[in-house]
Design a protein around this motif. Structure first.
Motif, PDB file in Angstrom:
ATOM      1  N   CYS A  87      42.857  31.769  45.487  1.00  0.00           N
ATOM      2  CA  CYS A  87      42.774  31.137  46.808  1.00  0.00           C
ATOM      3  C   CYS A  87      44.109  30.731  46.988  1.00  0.00           C
ATOM      4  O   CYS A  87      44.780  31.060  48.131  1.00  0.00           O
ATOM      5  CB  CYS A  87      41.719  30.073  47.013  1.00  0.00           C
ATOM      6  SG  CYS A  87      40.154  30.839  47.013  1.00  0.00           S
ATOM      7  N   ILE A 106      36.322  41.818  48.423  1.00  0.00           N
ATOM      8  CA  ILE A 106      35.566  40.971  49.092  1.00  0.00           C
ATOM      9  C   ILE A 106      34.038  41.245  48.933  1.00  0.00           C
ATOM     10  O   ILE A 106      33.608  42.487  49.192  1.00  0.00           O
ATOM     11  CB  ILE A 106      35.614  41.059  50.747  1.00  0.00           C
ATOM     12  CG1 ILE A 106      37.164  40.816  51.174  1.00  0.00           C
ATOM     13  CG2 ILE A 106      34.807  40.415  51.592  1.00  0.00           C
ATOM     14  CD1 ILE A 106      37.651  39.236  50.652  1.00  0.00           C
ATOM     15  N   GLU A 110      31.952  36.157  48.978  1.00  0.00           N
ATOM     16  CA  GLU A 110      32.965  35.883  50.453  1.00  0.00           C
ATOM     17  C   GLU A 110      31.849  35.830  51.659  1.00  0.00           C
ATOM     18  O   GLU A 110      31.859  35.177  52.528  1.00  0.00           O
ATOM     19  CB  GLU A 110      33.900  36.562  50.595  1.00  0.00           C
ATOM     20  CG  GLU A 110      34.938  36.440  49.578  1.00  0.00           C
ATOM     21  CD  GLU A 110      34.694  36.937  48.055  1.00  0.00           C
ATOM     22  OE1 GLU A 110      35.414  36.500  47.187  1.00  0.00           O
ATOM     23  OE2 GLU A 110      33.861  37.659  47.854  1.00  0.00           O
ATOM     24  N   ASN A 114      30.153  32.426  51.987  1.00  0.00           N
ATOM     25  CA  ASN A 114      31.562  31.859  52.398  1.00  0.00           C
ATOM     26  C   ASN A 114      32.397  30.999  51.475  1.00  0.00           C
ATOM     27  O   ASN A 114      33.009  30.013  51.547  1.00  0.00           O
ATOM     28  CB  ASN A 114      31.272  30.756  53.454  1.00  0.00           C
ATOM     29  CG  ASN A 114      31.838  30.945  54.864  1.00  0.00           C
ATOM     30  OD1 ASN A 114      32.627  31.829  55.023  1.00  0.00           O
ATOM     31  ND2 ASN A 114      32.270  29.775  55.371  1.00  0.00           N
ATOM     32  N   PHE A 117      36.925  34.297  47.832  1.00  0.00           N
ATOM     33  CA  PHE A 117      38.375  34.694  48.362  1.00  0.00           C
ATOM     34  C   PHE A 117      38.154  34.884  50.168  1.00  0.00           C
ATOM     35  O   PHE A 117      38.812  35.591  50.712  1.00  0.00           O
ATOM     36  CB  PHE A 117      38.756  36.154  47.924  1.00  0.00           C
ATOM     37  CG  PHE A 117      39.230  36.011  46.444  1.00  0.00           C
ATOM     38  CD1 PHE A 117      39.536  35.011  45.732  1.00  0.00           C
ATOM     39  CD2 PHE A 117      38.836  37.409  45.785  1.00  0.00           C
ATOM     40  CE1 PHE A 117      39.933  35.009  44.441  1.00  0.00           C
ATOM     41  CE2 PHE A 117      39.161  37.230  44.559  1.00  0.00           C
ATOM     42  CZ  PHE A 117      39.481  36.206  43.765  1.00  0.00           C
ATOM     43  N   VAL A 118      37.405  33.824  50.637  1.00  0.00           N
ATOM     44  CA  VAL A 118      36.792  33.915  51.913  1.00  0.00           C
ATOM     45  C   VAL A 118      38.335  33.887  52.837  1.00  0.00           C
ATOM     46  O   VAL A 118      38.245  34.337  54.106  1.00  0.00           O
ATOM     47  CB  VAL A 118      35.882  33.018  52.344  1.00  0.00           C
ATOM     48  CG1 VAL A 118      36.456  31.462  52.147  1.00  0.00           C
ATOM     49  CG2 VAL A 118      35.199  33.225  53.635  1.00  0.00           C
ATOM     50  N   ARG A 119      39.177  33.008  52.286  1.00  0.00           N
ATOM     51  CA  ARG A 119      40.447  32.802  53.148  1.00  0.00           C
ATOM     52  C   ARG A 119      41.188  34.287  53.325  1.00  0.00           C
ATOM     53  O   ARG A 119      42.067  34.422  54.361  1.00  0.00           O
ATOM     54  CB  ARG A 119      41.583  32.118  52.093  1.00  0.00           C
ATOM     55  CG  ARG A 119      42.742  31.980  52.423  1.00  0.00           C
ATOM     56  CD  ARG A 119      43.132  30.884  53.321  1.00  0.00           C
ATOM     57  NE  ARG A 119      44.476  31.143  53.955  1.00  0.00           N
ATOM     58  CZ  ARG A 119      45.521  30.126  53.880  1.00  0.00           C
ATOM     59  NH1 ARG A 119      45.317  29.167  53.250  1.00  0.00           N
ATOM     60  NH2 ARG A 119      46.700  30.440  54.574  1.00  0.00           N
TER      61      ARG A 119
END
Length: 190
Positions: A87, A106, A110, A114, A117-119
């Motif tokens: 992240c 993803i 993710e 949530n 690497f949801v960013r």
């Protein structure tokens, strides 16, 4: 231009991304993001590594089996510190920009939890990079598209039969170079 690399487990999605990254870097493009190659022991996949594309630093992201304190997703136990490090790589990429942003991959973590690497989803939505390359498994394509309804992607489907040429297709479509099918990653344009 946003590229979406899709395929089943073991089709070669990460290998295709590695070849595309090598091509882009070899042609002077600044590439940032993460790759998640398999960890192999005696030819058997035992885990997943995380690679900072910019620095080349690599760590273990997940291992098959449940490990104390690990975040379990399917058959993998994810290392929370390695996820946090990933992240941080994504945040640094977002802050510094570049020519190509790569997120491999993803997944369920993710899209359903949530986490992970949801960013990367907000980075993709913001359109910070002129080119992106994101890996998503085909069963998750609908969930991915629902998370980013306004972002358009060029889809690259990877199979064992076509994986040798997909990196060339990516170079052609994302960078506008003449057709390189079969050449990227095979030593021709390095």
């Amino acid at each position: 231009m946003n590229g979406l690399v899709m395929g089943r487990i073991g089709a070669g999605k990460t290998t295709v991304c590695q070849r595309a990254v090598e091509w882009a870097r070899g042609h002077g493009y600044l590439v940032r993001g993460v790759l998640t190659p398999a960890i192999l022991e005696n030819g058997t996949k035992t885990g997943i590594a995380i690679l900072d594309i910019e620095t080349g630093v690599r760590r273990t992201l997940a291992r098959i089996g449940q490990e104390p304190g690990g975040l379990v997703v399917g058959k993998y136990s994810f290392d929370a510190d390695a996820l946090q490090w990933g992240c941080e790589i994504l945040a640094r990429a977002s802050d510094q920009g570049g020519d190509l942003f790569v997120v491999d991959e993803i997944g369920y973590l993710e899209l359903e939890r949530n986490g992970g690497f949801v960013r990367a989803l907000s980075i993709l939505e913001a359109g910070i990079f002129p080119r992106t390359l994101t890996v998503v498994r085909e069963p998750l394509l609908g969930a991915f598209q629902r998370r980013l309804p306004l972002v358009r992607f060029i889809e690259f489907r990877v199979t064992e039969a076509n994986r040798q040429g997909v990196a060339g297709d990516i170079a052609e479509r994302l960078f506008g170079v003449p057709s390189l099918t079969g050449q990227v990653g095979e030593g021709v344009n390095r």
